[in-house]
Design a protein around this motif. Sequence first.
Motif, PDB file in Angstrom:
ATOM      1  N   ASN A  63       3.239  -7.895  16.460  1.00 55.47           N
ATOM      2  CA  ASN A  63       2.078  -7.005  16.380  1.00 55.47           C
ATOM      3  C   ASN A  63       2.456  -5.553  16.657  1.00 55.47           C
ATOM      4  OD1 ASN A  63       0.375  -9.138  15.779  1.00 55.47           O
ATOM      5  ND2 ASN A  63      -0.213  -9.482  17.912  1.00 55.47           N
ATOM      6  N   LEU A  64       3.344  -5.359  17.630  1.00 54.10           N
ATOM      7  CA  LEU A  64       3.771  -4.001  17.954  1.00 54.10           C
ATOM      8  C   LEU A  64       4.613  -3.420  16.821  1.00 54.10           C
ATOM      9  CD1 LEU A  64       3.461  -1.966  20.220  1.00 54.10           C
ATOM     10  CD2 LEU A  64       5.543  -2.846  21.256  1.00 54.10           C
ATOM     11  N   ASP A  65       5.447  -4.233  16.216  1.00 56.91           N
ATOM     12  CA  ASP A  65       6.259  -3.790  15.081  1.00 56.91           C
ATOM     13  C   ASP A  65       5.368  -3.373  13.911  1.00 56.91           C
ATOM     14  OD1 ASP A  65       8.614  -4.207  16.409  1.00 56.91           O
ATOM     15  OD2 ASP A  65       8.957  -6.205  15.582  1.00 56.91           O
ATOM     16  N   ILE A  66       4.332  -4.156  13.659  1.00 58.74           N
ATOM     17  CA  ILE A  66       3.405  -3.843  12.568  1.00 58.74           C
ATOM     18  C   ILE A  66       2.712  -2.511  12.829  1.00 58.74           C
ATOM     19  CG2 ILE A  66       1.242  -4.548  11.474  1.00 58.74           C
ATOM     20  CD1 ILE A  66       2.169  -7.470  11.883  1.00 58.74           C
ATOM     21  N   PHE A  67       2.338  -2.293  14.081  1.00 58.12           N
ATOM     22  CA  PHE A  67       1.656  -1.051  14.445  1.00 58.12           C
ATOM     23  C   PHE A  67       2.554   0.167  14.181  1.00 58.12           C
ATOM     24  CE2 PHE A  67       0.855   2.268  17.613  1.00 58.12           C
ATOM     25  CZ  PHE A  67      -0.500   2.495  17.434  1.00 58.12           C
ATOM     26  N   ILE A  68       3.811   0.101  14.629  1.00 57.95           N
ATOM     27  CA  ILE A  68       4.733   1.227  14.455  1.00 57.95           C
ATOM     28  C   ILE A  68       5.050   1.445  12.982  1.00 57.95           C
ATOM     29  CG2 ILE A  68       7.060   2.058  14.944  1.00 57.95           C
ATOM     30  CD1 ILE A  68       5.163   2.212  17.311  1.00 57.95           C
ATOM     31  N   THR A  69       5.232   0.364  12.251  1.00 59.35           N
ATOM     32  CA  THR A  69       5.524   0.475  10.816  1.00 59.35           C
ATOM     33  C   THR A  69       4.388   1.156  10.074  1.00 59.35           C
ATOM     34  OG1 THR A  69       6.877  -1.533  10.883  1.00 59.35           O
ATOM     35  CG2 THR A  69       6.078  -0.834   8.728  1.00 59.35           C
ATOM     36  N   SER A  70       3.175   0.840  10.482  1.00 59.53           N
ATOM     37  CA  SER A  70       2.025   1.470   9.816  1.00 59.53           C
ATOM     38  C   SER A  70       1.972   2.971  10.078  1.00 59.53           C
ATOM     39  CB  SER A  70       0.716   0.798  10.272  1.00 59.53           C
ATOM     40  OG  SER A  70       0.429   1.131  11.622  1.00 59.53           O
ATOM     41  N   LEU A  71       2.346   3.387  11.274  1.00 58.33           N
ATOM     42  CA  LEU A  71       2.363   4.824  11.585  1.00 58.33           C
ATOM     43  C   LEU A  71       3.434   5.553  10.776  1.00 58.33           C
ATOM     44  CD1 LEU A  71       1.996   4.893  15.492  1.00 58.33           C
ATOM     45  CD2 LEU A  71       0.228   5.309  13.775  1.00 58.33           C
ATOM     46  N   ASN A  72       4.491   4.838  10.417  1.00 60.64           N
ATOM     47  CA  ASN A  72       5.638   5.462   9.762  1.00 60.64           C
ATOM     48  C   ASN A  72       5.644   5.258   8.245  1.00 60.64           C
ATOM     49  OD1 ASN A  72       7.911   7.037  10.359  1.00 60.64           O
ATOM     50  ND2 ASN A  72       9.276   5.299  10.063  1.00 60.64           N
ATOM     51  N   ASN A  73       4.622   4.591   7.732  1.00 61.79           N
ATOM     52  CA  ASN A  73       4.544   4.285   6.310  1.00 61.79           C
ATOM     53  C   ASN A  73       3.860   5.427   5.558  1.00 61.79           C
ATOM     54  OD1 ASN A  73       4.207   3.231   3.774  1.00 61.79           O
ATOM     55  ND2 ASN A  73       3.103   1.393   4.433  1.00 61.79           N
ATOM     56  N   SER A 104       0.443   4.542   4.332  1.00 64.71           N
ATOM     57  CA  SER A 104      -0.549   4.068   5.297  1.00 64.71           C
ATOM     58  C   SER A 104      -1.573   5.148   5.629  1.00 64.71           C
ATOM     59  CB  SER A 104       0.158   3.623   6.581  1.00 64.71           C
ATOM     60  OG  SER A 104      -0.771   3.368   7.607  1.00 64.71           O
ATOM     61  N   LYS A 105      -2.789   4.698   5.908  1.00 62.38           N
ATOM     62  CA  LYS A 105      -3.844   5.610   6.354  1.00 62.38           C
ATOM     63  C   LYS A 105      -4.240   5.293   7.801  1.00 62.38           C
ATOM     64  CE  LYS A 105      -5.744   6.577   1.777  1.00 62.38           C
ATOM     65  NZ  LYS A 105      -6.960   6.625   0.935  1.00 62.38           N
TER      66      LYS A 105
END
Length: 435
Positions: free
Chosen positions: A137-147, A150-151
Amino acid sequence: MQTNLQTTLLDHAQQVPFKGIFAKKLRTMRFKSLFILALLMAAAVSSTYAQDPDVPKTLVNKPGQDTTIKKLMDQIQQVQDNDRQNSNVIQSLLQGREIDNITKYELIKNNIINASETYYLMNKKILDLKSRTTTNNLDIFITSLNNPESKALGFSYSDRISDLVEKVILKGKADKNDRDGKIMESTKSIISSPIFQSFVSLTPPLAIANSIMNFLHSVSVSNKAITKEALASFEKELNKYVIYYTALNDANQKFEYGLNFNKDQLNLLQDNLYDHLMFTASVLKFKLPERGNKSLGETMNTFFFDFKKDKVIDFFSQLEDKYTTGKKIDYEKLLRENPNLKEVNNQMEDLVLQSKRFENLYNEYFTLLDSYYSKVNNSLKLALDNGLADKSTIDTKQAEFRDLKTEAVNEIQASINIKELYINTDKIKYRYRVM
């Protein structure tokens, strides 16, 4: 006389056990000599009185007339008393020696049995911690910030760059001529290029920003409509995003570096644990594993199918049976003929130190996670300060990140259960060395 003799026997029995037995023989010989001497002297006195005609018959064997025999008999009695007392001292020393051997053996036995479980627990927990980065879950969160697509913060980085190129560089003329239209097509092509997904030194947003700036500077050479002022204005706006993504990238890189260093230290610790385990297992007559092409973790996991606490207990049971005569175990002989057991016990301090090293690496992981949390929050604050996202969005994301971090900490603590290792290690009396 009594005190000196007991002291001498104590000293000799402690230094060389056989001297105590030799001293006992000397006492027995002395007692016999004194007794024979007393009988001879008594016989001589009686004979003298009997043969001398001048001695009145009333004096022969008259009580109190001659104290020589009485003195000799008193000395004999004193020797007998001393002999009994010294015999008791010797027996106490021998009994103390036996108790000392029992104590040594029980210490060695209990330490090794408890250590057998420590080996297993440490290996299991090392493997668990080595496999950790964060949580899904934490990995998904960071990936979304760096994508770039992503919005997560209320905007798409790709869309923002396209808007900036159209408004700042092309002044809203992208649809009015083919040349400007091609600039927009090339911009979108750069943003969507799969090549940026393979970059390891830069995050995709930073790589995209760098490529877009190089492209626009190149186009400006032949396209006089793209002015230096326009490029400077575009770069200024773009830098607001670059600052945010640079801070986020710095957080990711330092966390990854810290994790890799932590993992290297865990690998080294596992190597040391393996060496320690192999020495102990060889002394306990276990068949040692052949590593071949297997990883260390796989080798140790396989070995623990055989090297178990109950089998270590069986080893000591069989050892005790071997040195049992009647109903009594000869602990002195057992220890003398199995000296490596002492060495295994004396190396327990190193095993305990290894467990403490694991505890340090375990705690360092959470320190890394705390630092990572702080740096990511700082990048989100930069996004707010530069007007990339509104305050409510940033507050929501920071709260979400805090909850995910807490969830990750709880999951790792429950999985590794460091208290289980504490409790087991405390059972090992490593401060007591056996000589």
